[in-house]
Design a protein around this motif. Structure first.
Motif, PDB file in Angstrom:
ATOM      1  N   PRO A 121      12.813   5.519  -7.903  1.00 14.59           N
ATOM      2  CA  PRO A 121      12.612   4.540  -8.973  1.00 14.59           C
ATOM      3  C   PRO A 121      11.403   4.813  -9.853  1.00 14.59           C
ATOM      4  O   PRO A 121      11.433   4.530 -11.055  1.00 14.59           O
ATOM      5  N   PHE A 122      10.345   5.378  -9.293  1.00 10.31           N
ATOM      6  CA  PHE A 122       9.143   5.598 -10.096  1.00 10.31           C
ATOM      7  C   PHE A 122       9.251   6.873 -10.924  1.00 10.31           C
ATOM      8  O   PHE A 122       8.779   6.921 -12.062  1.00 10.31           O
ATOM      9  N   GLN A 123       9.926   7.887 -10.382  1.00  8.11           N
ATOM     10  CA  GLN A 123      10.272   9.046 -11.203  1.00  8.11           C
ATOM     11  C   GLN A 123      11.151   8.610 -12.374  1.00  8.11           C
ATOM     12  O   GLN A 123      10.971   9.055 -13.514  1.00  8.11           O
ATOM     13  N   MET A 124      12.125   7.741 -12.082  1.00  4.35           N
ATOM     14  CA  MET A 124      13.048   7.269 -13.109  1.00  4.35           C
ATOM     15  C   MET A 124      12.303   6.494 -14.194  1.00  4.35           C
ATOM     16  O   MET A 124      12.554   6.668 -15.390  1.00  4.35           O
ATOM     17  N   SER A 125      11.361   5.658 -13.776  1.00  7.51           N
ATOM     18  CA  SER A 125      10.581   4.875 -14.743  1.00  7.51           C
ATOM     19  C   SER A 125       9.771   5.794 -15.649  1.00  7.51           C
ATOM     20  O   SER A 125       9.705   5.583 -16.861  1.00  7.51           O
ATOM     21  N   ASP A 126       9.150   6.812 -15.062  1.00  7.79           N
ATOM     22  CA  ASP A 126       8.375   7.761 -15.868  1.00  7.79           C
ATOM     23  C   ASP A 126       9.259   8.505 -16.855  1.00  7.79           C
ATOM     24  O   ASP A 126       8.858   8.779 -17.994  1.00  7.79           O
ATOM     25  N   GLY A 172       0.763  -1.235   0.000  1.00  7.09           N
ATOM     26  CA  GLY A 172       0.000   0.000   0.000  1.00  7.09           C
ATOM     27  C   GLY A 172       0.797   1.288   0.000  1.00  7.09           C
ATOM     28  O   GLY A 172       0.215   2.373   0.039  1.00  7.09           O
ATOM     29  N   ALA A 173       2.139   1.214  -0.031  1.00  2.00           N
ATOM     30  CA  ALA A 173       2.935   2.435  -0.141  1.00  2.00           C
ATOM     31  C   ALA A 173       2.743   3.037  -1.529  1.00  2.00           C
ATOM     32  O   ALA A 173       2.593   2.313  -2.515  1.00  2.00           O
ATOM     33  N   MET A 174       2.725   4.340  -1.616  1.00  2.00           N
ATOM     34  CA  MET A 174       2.523   5.016  -2.885  1.00  2.00           C
ATOM     35  C   MET A 174       3.866   5.352  -3.542  1.00  2.00           C
ATOM     36  O   MET A 174       4.867   5.575  -2.848  1.00  2.00           O
ATOM     37  N   PRO A 175       3.908   5.409  -4.857  1.00  2.33           N
ATOM     38  CA  PRO A 175       5.179   5.689  -5.556  1.00  2.33           C
ATOM     39  C   PRO A 175       5.859   6.956  -5.063  1.00  2.33           C
ATOM     40  O   PRO A 175       7.090   6.991  -4.920  1.00  2.33           O
ATOM     41  N   TRP A 176       5.081   8.013  -4.774  1.00  3.61           N
ATOM     42  CA  TRP A 176       5.668   9.280  -4.351  1.00  3.61           C
ATOM     43  C   TRP A 176       6.239   9.190  -2.942  1.00  3.61           C
ATOM     44  O   TRP A 176       7.195   9.886  -2.629  1.00  3.61           O
ATOM     45  N   GLU A 177       5.689   8.317  -2.112  1.00  9.11           N
ATOM     46  CA  GLU A 177       6.265   8.098  -0.783  1.00  9.11           C
ATOM     47  C   GLU A 177       7.616   7.393  -0.900  1.00  9.11           C
ATOM     48  O   GLU A 177       8.578   7.727  -0.193  1.00  9.11           O
ATOM     49  N   ILE A 178       7.676   6.425  -1.797  1.00  8.55           N
ATOM     50  CA  ILE A 178       8.913   5.669  -2.001  1.00  8.55           C
ATOM     51  C   ILE A 178       9.991   6.567  -2.611  1.00  8.55           C
ATOM     52  O   ILE A 178      11.135   6.598  -2.144  1.00  8.55           O
ATOM     53  N   ASP A 179       9.607   7.307  -3.637  1.00  9.80           N
ATOM     54  CA  ASP A 179      10.569   8.212  -4.276  1.00  9.80           C
ATOM     55  C   ASP A 179      11.082   9.259  -3.293  1.00  9.80           C
ATOM     56  O   ASP A 179      12.279   9.571  -3.255  1.00  9.80           O
ATOM     57  N   ARG A 180      10.177   9.808  -2.463  1.00  7.55           N
ATOM     58  CA  ARG A 180      10.572  10.875  -1.544  1.00  7.55           C
ATOM     59  C   ARG A 180      11.581  10.382  -0.517  1.00  7.55           C
ATOM     60  O   ARG A 180      12.494  11.116  -0.130  1.00  7.55           O
ATOM     61  N   ALA A 181      11.444   9.126  -0.088  1.00  7.31           N
ATOM     62  CA  ALA A 181      12.413   8.580   0.883  1.00  7.31           C
ATOM     63  C   ALA A 181      13.817   8.618   0.311  1.00  7.31           C
ATOM     64  O   ALA A 181      14.793   8.899   1.027  1.00  7.31           O
ATOM     65  N   LEU A 182      13.951   8.362  -1.002  1.00  2.42           N
ATOM     66  CA  LEU A 182      15.272   8.366  -1.632  1.00  2.42           C
ATOM     67  C   LEU A 182      15.752   9.777  -1.949  1.00  2.42           C
ATOM     68  O   LEU A 182      16.934  10.096  -1.772  1.00  2.42           O
ATOM     69  N   THR A 183      14.856  10.647  -2.417  1.00  2.00           N
ATOM     70  CA  THR A 183      15.296  12.016  -2.723  1.00  2.00           C
ATOM     71  C   THR A 183      15.640  12.779  -1.446  1.00  2.00           C
ATOM     72  O   THR A 183      16.572  13.587  -1.432  1.00  2.00           O
ATOM     73  N   ASP A 184      14.923  12.508  -0.354  1.00  2.00           N
ATOM     74  CA  ASP A 184      15.280  13.135   0.921  1.00  2.00           C
ATOM     75  C   ASP A 184      16.651  12.656   1.401  1.00  2.00           C
ATOM     76  O   ASP A 184      17.384  13.403   2.057  1.00  2.00           O
TER      77      ASP A 184
END
Length: 384
Positions: free
Chosen positions: A254-259, A235-247
């Protein structure tokens, strides 16, 4: 820690060019002319590295249209540099003048180094290397730009496996600093040394890897992507996952990269069965930035925002797959993404795929956006 970490990664980049058992007594082969097979984004970027230092390049494509598009892209890249004041018109013409476009593979017969940059398909690569084996001059180095495939199997299509190795450039190849050099089981020492010296000549940071699926970088990246997909099923959202890495310091998740890359790379509407989230997004024509929608929604300036459509799609997908949605803290997400990468890095070291832990740091800092101020993934994890 930052000063020590920065000193570590600077020393690691210098050390990465050193290979045990290949000392000053091993003489590199001269590389004065280069052939590139494939004029797509990667092939064109590879060619630019050599044109930039005055090395003539012959670039080969199968069709006139693809060749013309490749040349146009190379020229437009140079024109953008000129617009920023980094090149003159004369510089552009001098570099383009070193480039010979052709549809005839046989025109590579005199090249000192031939780099293959075609579709990531083993059968196609082996067919090409068998042809190159028959036409390349004796002593020519045959390099594959594969990012994942078995370099030994590619070399087996030739009668000169000692002349074959991997030269894995990172996209955009004319910009990214990392060059992952893949040493095959039978790659000759002087061939490996030549590739390392060529990397330095064109301004790259070389790291030598052994043969395994994905080598160093992509093998570890696969573990991160697997973890990201598992988080989505919780149930984690792509933007939550991406934000953990950008922070943490990555330029993107990974989802920004895929887009950015395009969700439809390797996807086919004819064979899609909606089995994955990516399949379903592509079936909805949400294929990434280029279509204005992927994991995120994009405006005309390609600025991203979280998508309510994707949020509902994920909730439905998780329910269908029997997952149990729950809250994840940013720290938990970061740990879930990075811990398996460190674990894979330890395996890569144990198997001898990488010579030293610091080589893995160099790969991740220069090829995948790992924050430089931390010294690299293994240094950050305390693996020396």
């Amino acid at each position: 820690m930052t000063d020590d970490a920065l000193r570590h990664i600077e020393a690691a980049e210098r050390k990465a060019a050193e290979v045990e058992g290949i000392g000053p007594e091993v003489a590199p082969r001269p590389v004065g002319t280069v052939g590139v097979v494939g004029a797509g984004t990667m092939g064109g970027g590879i060619a630019m590295n050599f044109l930039n230092i005055g090395v003539p390049v012959t670039i080969v494509e199968r069709e006139e249209g693809a060749l013309d598009r490749g040349l146009k892209t190379i020229r437009s890249n140079y024109e953008r540099s000129a617009a920023r004041g980094k090149l003159t018109s004369a510089d552009i013409e001098a570099r383009m003048g070193l480039l010979t476009p052709t549809l005839a593979l046989g025109e590579l017969s005199g090249a000192d180094l031939i780099i293959e940059a075609i579709f990531e398909n083993m059968a196609l690569k082996k067919e090409l290397f068998a042809r190159l084996d028959g036409l390349a001059r004796p002593g020519a180095i045959l390099a594959t730009n594969t990012s994942y495939l078995d370099v030994n199997e590619i070399a087996s299509a030739t009668r000169r496996p000692e002349d074959v190795l991997g030269m894995h450039f990172f996209s955009p190849a004319n910009v990214m600093r990392l060059l992952e050099i893949v040493r095959g089981a039978r790659t000759a020492p002087e061939v490996l040394k030549t590739a390392i010296e060529v990397a330095s000549r064109i301004g790259k940071v070389p790291v030598v890897a052994g043969v395994c699926p994905g080598f160093i970088g992509n093998r570890m990246l696969a573990r991160r992507q697997q973890a990201a997909n598992e988080l989505i099923l919780e149930g984690a959202m792509p933007w939550e996952i991406d934000r953990a890495l950008t922070d943490f310091g990555f330029p993107m998740g990974p989802f920004q990269m895929s887009d950015l890359a395009g969700l439809d790379i390797g996807w086919s509407r004819e064979t899609s069965r909606g089995e994955t989230l990516r399949d379903r997004l592509c079936e909805m024509d949400r294929r990434g930035q280029k279509t204005g929608a992927g994991f995120y929604d994009y405006d005309a300036e390609r600025r991203r925002t979280p998508s309510p459509v994707v949020e509902q799609l994920i909730r439905d997908f998780v329910r269908e797959k029997g997952g149990t949605p729950r809250h994840h803290t940013p720290g938990e997400i970061l740990d879930r993404l990075i811990s398996p990468m460190v674990e894979e890095g330890r395996k890569i070291l144990a198997e001898g795929i990488a010579q030293r832990a610091s080589d893995i740091d160099v790969v991740w800092v220069n090829g995948y956006g790992w924050p430089r101020a931390t010294g690299g993934i293994m240094y950050w994890a305390g693996v020396r």
